[in-house]
Structure formats: structure tokens, C-alpha cells
Design an enzyme around this catalytic site. Structure first.
Site, PDB file in Angstrom:
ATOM      1  N   ASP A  15       0.845  -1.197   0.000  1.00 51.37           N
ATOM      2  CA  ASP A  15       0.000   0.000   0.000  1.00 51.37           C
ATOM      3  C   ASP A  15       0.886   1.255   0.000  1.00 51.37           C
ATOM      4  OD1 ASP A  15      -2.490   1.334   0.223  1.00 51.37           O
ATOM      5  OD2 ASP A  15      -2.242   1.529   2.398  1.00 51.37           O
ATOM      6  N   HIS A  16       0.650   2.148  -0.930  1.00 49.92           N
ATOM      7  CA  HIS A  16       1.401   3.414  -1.020  1.00 49.92           C
ATOM      8  C   HIS A  16       2.913   3.224  -1.075  1.00 49.92           C
ATOM      9  CE1 HIS A  16      -2.100   6.032  -0.544  1.00 49.92           C
ATOM     10  NE2 HIS A  16      -2.530   5.187   0.371  1.00 49.92           N
ATOM     11  N   HIS A  73      -7.232  10.322   4.020  1.00 44.62           N
ATOM     12  CA  HIS A  73      -6.788   9.307   4.977  1.00 44.62           C
ATOM     13  C   HIS A  73      -7.058   9.760   6.414  1.00 44.62           C
ATOM     14  CE1 HIS A  73      -4.059   8.029   1.552  1.00 44.62           C
ATOM     15  NE2 HIS A  73      -4.703   6.935   1.867  1.00 44.62           N
ATOM     16  N   GLY A  74      -7.217   8.803   7.310  1.00 44.79           N
ATOM     17  CA  GLY A  74      -7.323   9.126   8.724  1.00 44.79           C
ATOM     18  C   GLY A  74      -8.753   9.291   9.212  1.00 44.79           C
ATOM     19  N   HIS A  90      -9.319   5.149  -1.981  1.00 44.19           N
ATOM     20  CA  HIS A  90      -8.575   5.183  -0.712  1.00 44.19           C
ATOM     21  C   HIS A  90      -9.329   6.056   0.281  1.00 44.19           C
ATOM     22  CE1 HIS A  90      -4.497   3.465  -1.658  1.00 44.19           C
ATOM     23  NE2 HIS A  90      -5.122   3.401  -2.825  1.00 44.19           N
ATOM     24  N   ALA A 145     -11.325   5.327   2.752  1.00 42.54           N
ATOM     25  CA  ALA A 145     -12.751   4.975   2.704  1.00 42.54           C
ATOM     26  C   ALA A 145     -13.339   4.590   4.058  1.00 42.54           C
ATOM     27  CB  ALA A 145     -12.944   3.828   1.707  1.00 42.54           C
ATOM     28  N   SER A 146     -12.619   4.837   5.134  1.00 47.21           N
ATOM     29  CA  SER A 146     -13.183   4.464   6.441  1.00 47.21           C
ATOM     30  C   SER A 146     -14.438   5.263   6.756  1.00 47.21           C
ATOM     31  CB  SER A 146     -12.144   4.700   7.550  1.00 47.21           C
ATOM     32  OG  SER A 146     -11.256   3.616   7.612  1.00 47.21           O
ATOM     33  N   ASN A 181     -10.170   0.778   0.122  1.00 44.65           N
ATOM     34  CA  ASN A 181      -9.137   0.693   1.155  1.00 44.65           C
ATOM     35  C   ASN A 181      -9.619   1.164   2.530  1.00 44.65           C
ATOM     36  OD1 ASN A 181      -7.547   0.342  -1.174  1.00 44.65           O
ATOM     37  ND2 ASN A 181      -5.782   1.229  -0.122  1.00 44.65           N
ATOM     38  N   THR A 182      -9.367   0.341   3.516  1.00 43.96           N
ATOM     39  CA  THR A 182      -9.779   0.682   4.882  1.00 43.96           C
ATOM     40  C   THR A 182      -8.657   0.367   5.865  1.00 43.96           C
ATOM     41  OG1 THR A 182     -12.025  -0.014   4.280  1.00 43.96           O
ATOM     42  CG2 THR A 182     -11.577   0.304   6.616  1.00 43.96           C
TER      43      THR A 182
HETATM   44  P1  13P Z   1      -8.597   5.207   5.834  1.00 44.83           P
HETATM   45  O1  13P Z   1      -7.642   6.065   6.616  1.00 44.83           O
HETATM   46  O2  13P Z   1      -9.837   5.960   5.492  1.00 44.83           O
HETATM   47  O3  13P Z   1      -8.892   3.923   6.496  1.00 44.83           O
HETATM   48  O4  13P Z   1      -7.887   4.873   4.430  1.00 44.83           O
HETATM   49  C1  13P Z   1      -6.963   3.828   4.353  1.00 44.83           C
HETATM   50  C2  13P Z   1      -6.214   3.816   3.066  1.00 44.83           C
HETATM   51  O5  13P Z   1      -6.517   4.475   2.107  1.00 44.83           O
HETATM   52  C3  13P Z   1      -5.057   2.913   3.014  1.00 44.83           C
HETATM   53  O6  13P Z   1      -4.348   3.034   1.820  1.00 44.83           O
HETATM   54  O1  G3H Z   2      -3.145   4.924   3.588  1.00 49.30           O
HETATM   55  C1  G3H Z   2      -2.417   4.724   4.519  1.00 49.30           C
HETATM   56  C2  G3H Z   2      -2.605   3.654   5.480  1.00 49.30           C
HETATM   57  O2  G3H Z   2      -3.578   3.947   6.435  1.00 49.30           O
HETATM   58  C3  G3H Z   2      -1.289   3.254   6.084  1.00 49.30           C
HETATM   59  O3  G3H Z   2      -0.896   4.062   7.118  1.00 49.30           O
HETATM   60  O4  G3H Z   2       1.547   4.461   6.834  1.00 49.30           O
HETATM   61  O5  G3H Z   2       0.433   4.669   9.074  1.00 49.30           O
HETATM   62  O6  G3H Z   2       0.770   2.426   8.033  1.00 49.30           O
HETATM   63  P1  G3H Z   2       0.557   3.889   7.792  1.00 49.30           P
HETATM   64 ZN    ZN Z   3      -4.463   5.026   0.985  1.00 46.83          ZN
END
Ligand code: 13P
Ligand code: G3H
Ligand code: ZN
Length: 298
Positions: A77-78, A173-174, A204, A206-207, A248-249
Site C-alpha cells: 500500500d502506497h 486518509h485518517g 482510498h 474509505a473508512s 481501502n480501509t
Molecule cells: P482510511 O484512513 O480511510 O482507512 O484509508 C486507508 C487507506 O486508504 C489505506 O491506503
Molecule cells: O493509507 C495509509 C494507510 O492507512 C497506512 O498508514 O503508513 O500509518 O501504516 P501507515
Molecule cells: Zn491510501
């Protein structure tokens, strides 16, 4: 099945694949248990930060899980560099995201194309990103939301040969995504879909940041104030009615897991076997993940 085929299955049937981040075995256990129970594919996502956190034992985890759980697909991821993508592929990841969204368009094209050229030799699916999501997390940080540009999306896909594309349509995010009501830019998504016909898109950030989970977290000395995420109805629409095939969550799992770990420790103050507390939190996470997959139309 290779991950790219999973995406086209989701595209043709109108659901989205759950992509859940983990950085410890409790969360991974929950992901595996739900995948087994619902007999469904799940992307187990590892950020660069999680990759470092789990160190060299991530190798063993990937091998062991792949041996017994064919429906679990490991996804970087990323990822920020070709080197990082190579490391993930060496470990057996079947899917990588290369996030050049903070670079110039030309630099992003070059980096993504290099990763695609390498990854495709191993049948590994590559996700690129255009536009930028707001939000601060360890390795993924930006303080502004920059929407994806539909014309650039088309050019980007053509020039990089990437398999899927993460688009910025208003999420971040977050735990703090919106000041008022959650809003996604469906107009923009439609324009992107018109340029990229029948092409797998990714959402992304998407929480949902469930109120009950936040309240539980705060009840046990948490201080998440005014946290707000994407409503479940919006997610269901995105998953079943658009070309978004991967959602993504991470944040929701973090809040749910920690809130319930705290609850278990508070409710059982003399219990020092951490597995008892883990088990309770894992059960709660499983329910959360299962509910999400239903919302995603699986
Ligand atoms: P959230 O912070 O909304 O859960 O997104 C997670 C994400 O995009 C991970 O790549
Ligand atoms: O999109 C990002 C994810 O929530 C990952 O976060 O770099 O803190 O592991 P992290
Ligand atoms: Zn992400």
C-alpha cells in the site's frame, strides 16, 4: 486467480474487493478468518511503515498464509519507490501500489511505468495514483486534497500501462475526513469513467469512522473529537454502481481494534494473558470486516 482478474470479476459483477491494512497478527488473523468464513478474496495491505514494523518476519507470514489461504492476496500500500515494489514482490506480494501522487505528472508517469515493467514480468498487479488525498499518517501525508484530473487519468493509464488507478474524489486518509456532511465528487468520478471505460478504479481513505466505535474508544480515555468518515450508503453506491473495484480501509480497523482491546482490559482487570484480550478484539474486528464486505456488495 491473479489480482488483475479479480478486479475484472468485481467490475463485471458490481462489487468491490475489500483492501484492509494490517501491521500485527491480530488484524491479519481477523482478515483471514473473515475471508475463510465468507469464502471471499481480500487484499491484505501492508504500508511502507507496516513493512518496516514487521521486519524480516513478514517473509514467513506471507509464505505461511499463502500456503493455506488462497483467497488472501498481499498488496503493498502506497509504495514510494521501485526498490520498495521490488522488495514486496520478492516477498511474494501479488499486487503493489506505486504512489507517485506527490511527484510531478511526468515523474509519476516515469516511476509508475518502471514499476509496471518490472512487476508485470511476475504477473503482479500494479495500482497507480493520480491526485492527492489529504490526511496524515506515518508514511502517507499530505495536507491538501487535490482531485484527479480526468484527462490526465487517461494519459496516465495509456503511458504507464498500469492495471488499476486510485482516484481522488473527496476522501482523505485518517479519522477526520469531512467538516460537515460526507461528500464525494460523483461528477468527477463519472468523467473519469467516461475517459477510462471499463477500467478498475480504487478508492482510498474509505473508512466510515463509526460513531459507536469512536464513542467506545473515547469512553476508555480516548480523545478522538469530531472524527468523521464516509457514510456506509455512499460506500455501497460506490462499490456497486461505479467502476471502483477496490476499497481501502485502515482507520476503521485501528479504532475498532484498539477500542475493544481497551474495553477488554478494563472489563477484565486481572487478566494478564494478552491472548484473551486479543481474542475479544479480533472477534469485534471480524464483525466489522464482515459488515464492510457486505456493504461493498460481496
Ligand atoms: P482510511 O484512513 O480511510 O482507512 O484509508 C486507508 C487507506 O486508504 C489505506 O491506503
Ligand atoms: O493509507 C495509509 C494507510 O492507512 C497506512 O498508514 O503508513 O500509518 O501504516 P501507515
Ligand atoms: Zn491510501
Amino acid at each position: 486467480m491473479v489480482v488483475k482478474n479479480l478486479y475484472y470479476d468485481a467490475l463485471s459483477k458490481g462489487y468491490a474487493i475489500g483492501a484492509f491494512n494490517f501491521s500485527n497478527l491480530d488484524v491479519l488473523n481477523s482478515i483471514i478468518n473473515v475471508s475463510e468464513k465468507m469464502k471471499c478474496p481480500i487484499l491484505a495491505c501492508v504500508s511502507e511503515g507496516a513493512f518496516k514494523f514487521m521486519r524480516e518476519y513478514l517473509d514467513g507470514i506471507v509464505k505461511a498464509v499463502k500456503q493455506s489461504h488462497k483467497n488472501i492476496y498481499f498488496h503493498l500500500d502506497h509504495g514510494k519507490s521501485l526498490d520498495m515494489a521490488k522488495k514486496a514482490i520478492e516477498k511474494g506480494f501479488e499486487s503493489v501500489m506505486i504512489d507517485g501522487s506527490s511527484l510531478s505528472f511526468e515523474e509519476n508517469v516515469e516511476l509508475t511505468k518502471n514499476v509496471v515493467d518490472f512487476a508485470h514480468k511476475f504477473d503482479v498487479q500494479v495500482e497507480g495514483e493520480l491526485g492527492m488525498l489529504k490526511g496524515i499518517e506515518d508514511e502517507v501525508s499530505s495536507n491538501q486534497n487535490i482531485y484527479s484530473n480526468p484527462d490526465q487519468c487517461l494519459e496516465f493509464v495509456k503511458r504507464t500501462n498500469v492495471d488499476s488507478l486510485a482516484v481522488a474524489i473527496g476522501t482523505s486518509h485518517g479519522a477526520y475526513k469531512f467538516d460537515g456532511k460526507a461528500k464525494l465528487n460523483f461528477n468527477l468520478l463519472e468523467k473519469i469513467q467516461n475517459r477510462l471505460k471499463n477500467f478498475p478504479l480504487v478508492l482510498h481513505g474509505a473508512s466510515s469512522v463509526d460513531r459507536q466505535d469512536v464513542e467506545l474508544f473515547n469512553f476508555y480515555h480516548g480523545a478522538l473529537k469530531n472524527a468523521k468518515g464516509v457514510d456506509e450508503e455512499l460506500l455501497n453506491y460506490v462499490a456497486t454502481k461505479t467502476n471502483i473495484i477496490k476499497i481501502n480501509t485502515d482507520t476503521d480497523l485501528r479504532i475498532c481494534y484498539l477500542a475493544n482491546l481497551k474495553k477488554s482490559m478494563f472489563d477484565n482487570p486481572i487478566e494478564i494473558d494478552m491472548r484473551v484480550h486479543s481474542k475479544f478484539a479480533i472477534n469485534c474486528l471480524e464483525k466489522k470486516i464482515e459488515d464492510k464486505l457486505k456493504i461493498f456488495g460481496y
